[in-house]
Design an enzyme around this catalytic site. Sequence first.
Site, PDB file in Angstrom:
ATOM      1  N   GLU A 158      -0.674   4.354  10.037  1.00  0.00           N
ATOM      2  CA  GLU A 158      -2.142   4.387   9.889  1.00  0.00           C
ATOM      3  C   GLU A 158      -2.699   5.667  10.488  1.00  0.00           C
ATOM      4  O   GLU A 158      -3.860   5.743  10.843  1.00  0.00           O
ATOM      5  CB  GLU A 158      -2.783   3.166  10.514  1.00  0.00           C
ATOM      6  CG  GLU A 158      -3.898   2.590   9.646  1.00  0.00           C
ATOM      7  CD  GLU A 158      -3.464   2.337   8.223  1.00  0.00           C
ATOM      8  OE1 GLU A 158      -2.615   1.460   8.006  1.00  0.00           O
ATOM      9  OE2 GLU A 158      -3.930   3.069   7.324  1.00  0.00           O
TER      10      GLU A 158
ATOM     11  N   TYR B 232       0.877  -1.179   0.000  1.00  0.00           N
ATOM     12  CA  TYR B 232       0.000   0.000   0.000  1.00  0.00           C
ATOM     13  C   TYR B 232       0.907   1.219   0.000  1.00  0.00           C
ATOM     14  O   TYR B 232       1.480   1.590   1.022  1.00  0.00           O
ATOM     15  CB  TYR B 232      -0.869  -0.032   1.254  1.00  0.00           C
ATOM     16  CG  TYR B 232      -1.900   1.064   1.375  1.00  0.00           C
ATOM     17  CD1 TYR B 232      -1.598   2.257   2.039  1.00  0.00           C
ATOM     18  CD2 TYR B 232      -3.177   0.909   0.858  1.00  0.00           C
ATOM     19  CE1 TYR B 232      -2.540   3.256   2.176  1.00  0.00           C
ATOM     20  CE2 TYR B 232      -4.134   1.918   0.995  1.00  0.00           C
ATOM     21  CZ  TYR B 232      -3.804   3.084   1.658  1.00  0.00           C
ATOM     22  OH  TYR B 232      -4.748   4.074   1.795  1.00  0.00           O
TER      23      TYR B 232
END
Length: 627
Positions: free
Chosen positions: A424, A135
């Site tokens: 995150e 990602y």
Amino acid sequence: MEGVDHLAHERNKSEFDVDAMKIVWAGSPHAFDVSDRISKLVASDPGFRKDNRSTLSRKELFKNTLRKAAYAWKTIVDLRLSEEEAAKLRFYVDEPAFTDLHWGMFIPAIKGQGTEEQQQKWLPLAYKMQIIGCYAQTELGHGSNVQGLETTATFDPQTDEFIIHSPTLTSSKWWPGGLGKVATHAIAYARLIVGGREHGVNGFIVQLRSLEDHSPLLGITVGDIGMKFGNGAYNTMDNGVLRFDHVRIPRNQMLMRVSQVTCEGKYKQSDVPRQLVYGTMVYVRQTIVADASCALSRAVCIATRYSAVRRQFGSQNGGPETQVIDYKTQQSRLFPLLASAYAFRFIGEWLKWLYADVTQRLQANDFSTLPEAHACTAGLKSLTTTATADGIEECRKLCGGHGYLCSSGLPELFAVYVPACTYEGDNTVLLLQVARFLMKTVSQLGSSKKPVGTIAYMTRVEHLMQCRCGVQRGFAELSVDLVEAAVAHCQLIVVSKFIEKLQQEIPGKGVKQQLEVLCNIYALFLLHKHQGDFLSTGCITPKHAALANDELRSLYSQVRPNAIALVDAFNYTDHYLGSILGCYDGNVYPKLYEAAWKDPLNESVVPDGYHQYIRPLLKQEIRTARL
Ligand SMILES: CCCCCCC/C=C/C(=O)SCCNC(=O)CCNC(=O)[C@H](O)C(C)(C)COP(=O)(O)OP(=O)(O)OC[C@H]1O[C@@H](n2cnc3c(N)ncnc32)[C@H](O)[C@@H]1OP(=O)(O)O
Ligand SMILES: Cc1cc2nc3c(=O)[nH]c(=O)nc-3n(C[C@H](O)[C@H](O)[C@H](O)COP(=O)(O)OP(=O)(O)OC[C@H]3O[C@@H](n4cnc5c(N)ncnc54)[C@H](O)[C@@H]3O)c2cc1C
């Protein structure tokens, strides 16, 4: 002695059904069965050993992680494990690896932001690991500010392609896990440019390496960003750097559930909020909350068992010294963390439900709970990871000097865990999102839009806001206070959901009673920690504060006989704990002593370097400066 349970006397004190608590902790009898079976499978397989990690070089460490990941995949295929069993196996292998991002982000991104057609094309390849994904969102110059990303994706209508490019050094992708040496594909986030106009950040599937010989494709520069915090720890993971030099991809490799570009070069924005492009981050944040309860419970299990084994001072007439777990100071540091582990377990369960609910609503184009889901996942990820990182360090300190040994398992657990406060979403940046959500709610008080769900309580502050709503200083100016309000909001959610959990049917002798004690410890510990705020706002009186402290001490005494059983309920194998201090049988000292001699430094009695450096010192063969 081996085979003797040095904690048997502690286990015999338990006042509740530990096996029933194991089911509560696991979530269901089925979940317990899967967890128990897979954890023992991993613990019994020498292919998954991890006790040698601290002695390996970076390259040896990384190659060992590749070996384990391949071995894990072979085990999954050979044993025909289900997706649930496979996820549990990767969890108990307990080694940060490219597979975390392949399964934990690359696949969810395609599922969440890909069209049906794109899912049908890419998911089978990913599920069979015929491609390995990462990602790739963060760049050298931007991580928190996603709208500041610089990588570009320019549509070329002549060839029906996007040209992916890194225009500046700071646009280099930087940090994506699995990118450095392994991933063959990336979900790359870039600024969409169509017909000279920008349309914000979108996700694109880009192949990085050849599926024949793993060499980087034309226009791709890719590598590892180097050693990270701690020795073993996260250095098993190849966080990478990636630059694009006008890399061309087919138009159908832009993830098009949220926005579309037609072959004619027409940009279309679906009638869904653009923030759905951030959906993968929301998904991962809710998994990180569940992960926090795992990491904290692991540290608490080690510290609790060792606190029952360790004796220091207090010997009466030559009798045994006092177990350090009996000191009120040790209890006041340890038992709130034990309560937090259980609290985070239950908030993780609730957040999983909230995420599933909002996902189901999105499928019906109902976006009504999206803001709350964003605020809850962001805020609870921030709260639980900060508390867990601090809690693991506190558990190390609770174990005294031996907590600083790698063989305690705590330094490695801390080093692997702490980036969770950053990845995150930086925890402060995420709390500011919660603050924004709260302020928006306040601004709507008095309107027909009544706050519901986790902000329903705010109707009670309406009168306060009306008399003060005229005083509006800048959000930035008040951001420190607003972040504290965001934390308080999230703590209220944790306590509320713990209380709601206790209103459910909870089978097992004494189980609910133990959870009520832990819930009260969690809530009263917070009240004690923040009593200044409670007192200054008149929420409590000094007498209430004193009563809370007295009750906390009483609650610690109620937990004490059950402490070992409460951590046994986590059902962690010694392999997964990776800790001599936390071993199930409590036979710590012989194991510590035996482990010391296995250190490579003890392979020779006289150390390398003696003759070259030490002997000349001792024999005064080195001309000493005038002393
Ligand atoms: C299992 C896997 C193991 C994990 C291993 C670890 C791997 C690590 C991976 C990574 O780290 S991946 C990269 C993670 N990066 C981030 O988290 C970046 C953090 N930054 C952001 O999320 C965004 O930049 C921001 C901070 C939310 C700001 O976004 P933006 O500038 O676009 O929005 P705002 O102007 O602040 O707000 C506008 C509006 O949108 C709402 N909103 C923002 N985000 C979301 C969301 N995710 N979902 C829904 N809504 C969102 C926001 O509340 C505002 O709403 P209104 O106030 O206007 O109503
Ligand atoms: C171990 C690890 C793994 C990672 N894996 C991935 C991955 O797989 N894929 C990926 O894309 N990324 C990954 N990342 C990157 C990660 O997502 C970012 O580092 C993270 O989002 C933080 O962004 P940043 O580094 O830009 O921090 P910054 O935003 O630069 O934070 C620096 C400081 O600035 C403060 N700050 C920033 N903005 C504001 C503001 N508006 N108001 C107040 N304070 C502010 C922060 O609170 C912080 O104190 C990983 C990072 C780590 C450490």
